[in-house]
Design an enzyme around this catalytic site. Structure first.
Site, PDB file in Angstrom:
ATOM      1  N   GLN A  11       0.825  -1.202   0.000  1.00  0.00           N
ATOM      2  CA  GLN A  11       0.000   0.000   0.000  1.00  0.00           C
ATOM      3  C   GLN A  11       0.865   1.261   0.000  1.00  0.00           C
ATOM      4  OE1 GLN A  11      -3.214  -0.645   2.666  1.00  0.00           O
ATOM      5  NE2 GLN A  11      -3.985   1.425   2.454  1.00  0.00           N
ATOM      6  N   SER A  91       4.237  -6.145   2.946  1.00  0.00           N
ATOM      7  CA  SER A  91       2.928  -6.069   3.590  1.00  0.00           C
ATOM      8  C   SER A  91       1.855  -6.648   2.670  1.00  0.00           C
ATOM      9  CB  SER A  91       2.631  -4.630   4.013  1.00  0.00           C
ATOM     10  OG  SER A  91       1.489  -4.596   4.853  1.00  0.00           O
TER      11      SER A  91
END
Length: 312
Positions: A11, A91
């Site tokens: 992100q 992530s």
């Protein structure tokens, strides 16, 4: 054959227009995007191509968008007979890596990460959590400083990205206190990050139970290549271990620097960032300047890499 490692961005790497050049150039990618729109019951591709930026930045939109974009690029690399020997994701990027390694289907993954995004948003009241990048201090020095702050607030290490770049996460007040202490202890800068919550901190544990339930509904299989897990920085292929690490990943630091070092130790000719942006390529250069890196975001950059890969 050259030994390449694939890296999948997380992100923050999203941008309006991402994936459009692949969508326009390859009918199978257009079909893939249309399929994902159907699975999600809304036009993710329209938001990716046209925005608005505020919508694309929302965690539950950004996560499936980044994953879809990375898998589109990965699909065309495979079609060009590029085979990675290992992979890592940052992530959210860990889910892209697992789709690429055949551990989870694209359809299940986009739904899972949309749920993950929603649960991360709901885990802590909006505006009360924060994250900040600490520049110019070692991991040990950051940990030492955080331990020395006398406070009821929560601040944790969130990302250990590369030498001199560490991200901290916690309550807004805790991050403010930590920023002051870190600067006093020699940090060059402490920069607030534009995020909607305290990701990869203990404050995300609230999302855990529901996320674990969602994971139970997904059919995970063993990965075809080693995936270097964010939580341990070690290779994993076994699906039960993958599942366990994905749950821990929500509230544990992303050990990106250590993952790259461990991959380098196994012998890698190049790192290839598969998807949008060049964030991970930049981090690799700070970890090891000598290893070649490629960032593939459009058919041109893909062709350039394939020429290198297939050359002598």
């Amino acid at each position: 054959m050259k030994r390449v490692a694939f890296m999948f961005p997380g992100q923050g790497s999203q941008d309006i227009g991402m994936g459009k050049s692949f969508y326009d150039a390859y009918p199978e990618i257009k079909e893939m995007f249309e399929e994902v729109d159907k699975v999600l019951n809304f036009s993710l591709s329209d938001i990716m191509f046209n925005g608005p930026k505020e919508t694309l930045t929302e965690t539950e939109i950004a996560q499936p968008a980044l994953l879809l974009n990375s898998i589109a690029v990965h699909t065309m690399l495979l079609k060009s007979e590029v085979q990675p020997v290992m992979a890592v994701g940052h992530s959210l990027g860990e889910y892209s890596a697992l789709v690429a390694a055949g551990s989870i289907s694209l359809e299940e993954a986009v739904q899972l990460v949309a749920t993950r995004g929603r649960l991360m948003e709901e885990a802590y009241p909006s505006g009360l959590g924060a994250m900040a990048a600490v520049l110019g201090l070692s991991e040990e020095k950051v940990e030492e400083t955080l331990a020395s702050i006398e406070t009821e607030e929560i601040v944790d290490l969130a990302n250990i990205n590369c030498p001199g770049q560490i991200v901290i996460s916690g309550t807004k007040a805790g991050i403010e206190q930590a920023s002051t202490a870190l600067k006093e202890n020699g940090a060059k800068r402490v920069l607030s990050l534009n995020v909607s919550g305290p990701f990869h901190s203990r404050l995300m544990k609230a999302a855990n139970e529901k996320f674990a339930e969602s994971l139970e509904t997904v059919s995970l299989t063993d990965a075809t290549i080693p995936i270097y897990a964010n939580v341990t920085a070690s290779p994993v292929t076994e699906h039960e271990e993958i599942k366990d690490l994905l749950i821990k990943q929500l509230y544990s630091p992303v050990r990106f620097e250590k993952s790259i070092q461990n991959m380098l130790d196994k012998g890698v000719d190049a790192f290839v960032e598969v998807g949008n942006g060049k964030v991970l390529s930049g981090l690799v250069k700070k970890i090891d300047r000598t290893v070649p890196t490629f960032a593939i975001q459009d058919p041109d950059s893909m062709e350039e890499f394939i020429t290198w890969y297939k050359g002598d």
